[in-house]
Write a protein that holds these residues in place. Structure first.
Motif, PDB file in Angstrom:
ATOM      1  N   ALA A 141      35.359  35.036  49.660  1.00 10.57           N
ATOM      2  CA  ALA A 141      36.690  34.572  50.073  1.00 10.57           C
ATOM      3  C   ALA A 141      37.553  34.259  48.855  1.00 10.57           C
ATOM      4  O   ALA A 141      38.749  34.589  48.835  1.00 10.57           O
ATOM      5  N   LEU A 142      36.968  33.652  47.838  1.00 14.91           N
ATOM      6  CA  LEU A 142      37.727  33.366  46.613  1.00 14.91           C
ATOM      7  C   LEU A 142      38.194  34.643  45.939  1.00 14.91           C
ATOM      8  O   LEU A 142      39.315  34.705  45.422  1.00 14.91           O
ATOM      9  N   ASP A 143      37.350  35.664  45.928  1.00 18.97           N
ATOM     10  CA  ASP A 143      37.743  36.946  45.336  1.00 18.97           C
ATOM     11  C   ASP A 143      38.967  37.515  46.049  1.00 18.97           C
ATOM     12  O   ASP A 143      39.889  38.016  45.413  1.00 18.97           O
ATOM     13  N   ILE A 144      38.984  37.418  47.365  1.00 22.64           N
ATOM     14  CA  ILE A 144      40.116  37.932  48.139  1.00 22.64           C
ATOM     15  C   ILE A 144      41.364  37.104  47.871  1.00 22.64           C
ATOM     16  O   ILE A 144      42.444  37.639  47.612  1.00 22.64           O
ATOM     17  N   LEU A 145      41.205  35.781  47.924  1.00 22.68           N
ATOM     18  CA  LEU A 145      42.361  34.899  47.747  1.00 22.68           C
ATOM     19  C   LEU A 145      42.930  34.936  46.335  1.00 22.68           C
ATOM     20  O   LEU A 145      44.117  34.675  46.133  1.00 22.68           O
ATOM     21  N   SER A 146      42.115  35.243  45.348  1.00 20.22           N
ATOM     22  CA  SER A 146      42.631  35.245  43.982  1.00 20.22           C
ATOM     23  C   SER A 146      43.287  36.561  43.597  1.00 20.22           C
ATOM     24  O   SER A 146      43.718  36.722  42.453  1.00 20.22           O
TER      25      SER A 146
END
Length: 117
Positions: free
Chosen positions: A27-32
């Motif tokens: 999720a962090l990869d997507i949001l960043s």
């Protein structure tokens, strides 16, 4: 439950909580993504996820520390003095476990700014 079994269960709890992190990391990869992270609400969400990951890391560390102490307790003779148990606790790496006056108060402390490990 034997102390050795308790130690295994603590290690398994740590393993399961670590496995849970994979979804948060994705999720962090997507949001960043550069297009998304310009939105302040996305940046806030990123910081919330990072803070949650820090909490998981703390739980994992606590479980491993308690499993280590439990294994050491299992090796002690039944008549071991309290000072030997205190020495085992004082050898752990987390202050909240190592320092008896901090026992059980980690949730009440401010852990500072969120950062990735």
């Amino acid at each position: 439950m034997s102390l050795h079994r308790l130690a295994r269960e603590l290690d398994e709890t740590a393993r399961q909580s670590a496995a849970m992190v994979e979804g948060f990391t994705e999720a962090l990869d997507i949001l960043s993504d550069g297009k998304l992270n310009k939105d302040p609400s996305v940046r806030d969400a990123i910081m919330m996820i990072i803070t949650a990951l820090q909490g998981q890391d703390r739980i994992e560390q606590r479980c491993h520390n308690m499993a280590l102490a439990t294994r050491q307790f299992a090796l002690l003779p039944t008549a071991a003095p309290e000072s030997v148990y205190d020495e085992i606790w004082s050898s752990l790496s987390l202050d909240e476990l190592r320092v008896s006056s901090m026992s059980g108060i980690a949730a009440l402390q401010n852990h500072g700014d969120a950062e990735l490990f």
